[in-house]
Design a protein around this motif. Structure first.
Motif, PDB file in Angstrom:
ATOM      1  N   PRO A 181      66.356  18.629 -16.751  1.00 59.89           N
ATOM      2  CA  PRO A 181      66.286  19.861 -17.740  1.00 59.89           C
ATOM      3  C   PRO A 181      65.018  20.157 -18.498  1.00 59.89           C
ATOM      4  N   ALA A 182      64.802  19.144 -19.077  1.00 60.85           N
ATOM      5  CA  ALA A 182      63.641  19.162 -19.983  1.00 60.85           C
ATOM      6  C   ALA A 182      62.388  19.761 -19.426  1.00 60.85           C
ATOM      7  N   ASN A 183      61.925  19.194 -18.270  1.00 59.08           N
ATOM      8  CA  ASN A 183      60.666  19.592 -17.436  1.00 59.08           C
ATOM      9  C   ASN A 183      61.291  21.192 -17.040  1.00 59.08           C
ATOM     10  N   ARG A 184      62.314  21.588 -16.796  1.00 60.30           N
ATOM     11  CA  ARG A 184      62.403  22.960 -16.304  1.00 60.30           C
ATOM     12  C   ARG A 184      62.207  23.905 -17.432  1.00 60.30           C
ATOM     13  N   SER A 185      62.778  23.371 -18.374  1.00 56.85           N
ATOM     14  CA  SER A 185      62.630  24.284 -19.785  1.00 56.85           C
ATOM     15  C   SER A 185      61.338  24.435 -20.261  1.00 56.85           C
ATOM     16  N   LEU A 186      60.557  23.505 -20.187  1.00 57.06           N
ATOM     17  CA  LEU A 186      59.264  23.741 -20.610  1.00 57.06           C
ATOM     18  C   LEU A 186      58.269  24.449 -19.506  1.00 57.06           C
ATOM     19  N   PHE A 226      77.967  24.154 -12.219  1.00 59.09           N
ATOM     20  CA  PHE A 226      78.079  23.311 -10.944  1.00 59.09           C
ATOM     21  C   PHE A 226      77.106  22.292 -10.900  1.00 59.09           C
ATOM     22  N   ARG A 227      75.817  22.520 -11.405  1.00 58.64           N
ATOM     23  CA  ARG A 227      75.059  21.210 -11.647  1.00 58.64           C
ATOM     24  C   ARG A 227      75.326  20.392 -12.448  1.00 58.64           C
ATOM     25  N   HIS A 228      75.930  20.616 -13.634  1.00 57.35           N
ATOM     26  CA  HIS A 228      76.331  19.737 -14.660  1.00 57.35           C
ATOM     27  C   HIS A 228      77.517  18.842 -14.247  1.00 57.35           C
ATOM     28  N   GLU A 229      78.643  19.769 -13.517  1.00 55.49           N
ATOM     29  CA  GLU A 229      79.864  18.978 -13.177  1.00 55.49           C
ATOM     30  C   GLU A 229      79.710  18.236 -11.859  1.00 55.49           C
ATOM     31  N   HIS A 230      78.949  18.625 -11.014  1.00 55.23           N
ATOM     32  CA  HIS A 230      78.913  17.850  -9.687  1.00 55.23           C
ATOM     33  C   HIS A 230      77.457  17.574  -9.390  1.00 55.23           C
TER      34      HIS A 230
END
Length: 449
Positions: A230-235, A46-50
């Motif tokens: 996404p990068a901030n969340r992953s790290l 959902f985050r990726h598509e909308h």
């Protein structure tokens, strides 16, 4: 010889079984339901598509938990430049020259390549949590310089050779975070972090107490972290997981959650180029906030139940879409739940789901009409009570464009001085969407002007 080969084959077979994490199921799946094992699958999809609908959904629930005035809300959404404490004079010029010497990893914007390099430090440190004073005792400057150069060049490093000490890796990890162009937790989320730290419980009479409301704080952080890049969340997930296990080993390393927070808060949440005096009375709030993130890190990267349910029902074509307000409203109702689309910030992303029916279809049309009109009047009053901002003007324009002959802006009742993001705001929009769906009149809002 045969015995040796057999033992080698057995060892290889065991290794393959150890490394393999794929679960094979030979049962024939039900064609009517997707075979999804990860409960956050639909959330990520959902985050990726909308992305806009997803952001509206998350923001509507954040503002239900914390009170953000118009300007701070605009900063959170990126509609205005974040206003954070700043320093002037020598410190600023010194940091400006320091940033000009940035490398591929250190001092550069956060990328997946940079995270892959820094993961080498995190993995190494996770194996050395017993070291006393980890993250507090500085490493050797020459070894750090050599390790920094290797990381900046993209080299794969074998830290197990003994050439470097865990304190070298720990210090370099803090340096990397401190040299990011923007804090890992982002400037525009700064005020939201302060407000989440102020969430406290209420007593039986409805008065605020000094007892932190941990459940609401966790929920707010879960929502806020879903707005991170996404990068901030992953790290951030990797870092907090490392600090969580470091704190759990404090009987060996003497580093508690608050000690670790004191070490890392300046690097991941303090605005850039500031001193302690610039933050005035917020240092303790920020340190306690980071300590809270460390203690509860294992819960913060899971989507709240109502977000998971909304995303799942969005893709599985269910007749009902539930948000947190809907779940609360229908918790004592065994006959069904209210169908709704959850967002308190109307935008072009709000849309109807074709073919949906409501579980409250037995309500009379006249009651529906009266209920809708009262909800619209209350919503209009709340929007008018917002602080003056571009966001408020957009909402007013969209609201007044909606076809509603029975309740125009001039004839609506005088509004009460009430914050527009009260707990009922999201529910009003949801109930409006629900009742209009029952009448078959739900339409998409007009595009942004």
């Amino acid at each position: 010889m045969a015995t040796k080969n057999c033992s080698q084959n057995t060892e290889k077979h065991d290794r393959r079984e150890t490394n393999c994490s794929v679960f094979l199921c030979h049962e024939k799946p039900d064609a009517s339901e997707p075979v999804i094992c990860n409960p956050d699958f639909f959330v990520e999809r959902f985050r990726h598509e909308h992305p806009q609908i997803f952001a509206d959904l998350v923001l509507s629930n954040i503002t239900r938990l914390i009170d953000l005035p118009g300007d701070e809300f605009a900063q959170l959404t990126g509609e205005s430049v974040p206003k954070v404490p700043t320093s002037t004079g020598f410190l600023r010029s010194f940091n400006f020259r320091k940033r000009k010497e940035k490398g591929v990893i250190f001092g550069a914007p956060l990328t997946e390549e940079g995270i892959a390099q820094i993961c080498q430090l995190i993995e190494y440190l996770s194996k050395n949590l017993h070291v006393e004073g980890l993250f507090r005792v500085p490493g050797h400057s020459l070894r750090q310089a050599a390790l920094r150069e290797m990381l900046n060049s993209g080299t794969e490093i074998d830290l197990e050779t003994g050439d470097f000490h865990p304190n070298d890796a720990a210090t370099l990890l803090k340096v990397f975070l401190g040299e990011l162009p923007e804090p890992l937790l982002m400037h525009r989320h700064y005020h939201a972090h302060l407000k989440i730290g102020e969430l406290t419980c209420f007593d039986e009479k409805g008065n605020k107490t000094n007892v932190p409301d941990k459940a609401r704080q966790i929920e707010a952080f879960q929502l806020l972290f879903m707005l991170l890049p996404p990068a901030n969340r992953s790290l951030l997930k990797l870092l907090l997981d490392l600090l969580y296990h470091t704190a759990r080993s404090q009987h060996m390393n003497k580093m508690s959650a608050i000690n670790l927070a004191t070490m890392f808060a300046p690097h991941i949440i303090w605005p850039k180029n500031v001193t302690a005096s610039d933050l005035q009375g917020n240092i303790e709030k920020l340190n306690n906030g980071v300590a809270f993130l460390i203690r509860h890190s294992q819960k913060l990267f899971k989507a709240p139940v109502y977000i998971k349910e909304y995303a799942r029902l969005f893709y599985t074509g269910s007749k009902t879409l539930q948000s947190n307000d809907d779940l609360n409203l229908s918790s004592g109702n065994k006959t069904g739940s209210i169908a709704a689309i959850a967002t308190s910030s109307p935008s072009h992303s709000m849309r109807s789901i074709a073919g949906e029916t409501s579980s409250t279809s037995d309500i009379k049309p006249s009651e529906n009409q009266s209920y809708t009109e009262s909800c619209l009047r209350e919503l209009y009053k709340q929007v008018n009570s917002m602080p003056e901002s571009a966001k408020k003007k957009k909402l007013i324009r969209r609201f007044e464009k909606q076809p509603d002959s029975n309740s125009s802006a001039e004839t609506r009742t005088p509004f009460i001085k009430r914050h527009w993001r009260s707990r009922s705001a999201g529910g009003i929009v949801k109930r409006k969407a629900s009742t209009e769906k029952e009448n078959g009149t739900l339409q998409s809002l007009p595009p942004r002007s």
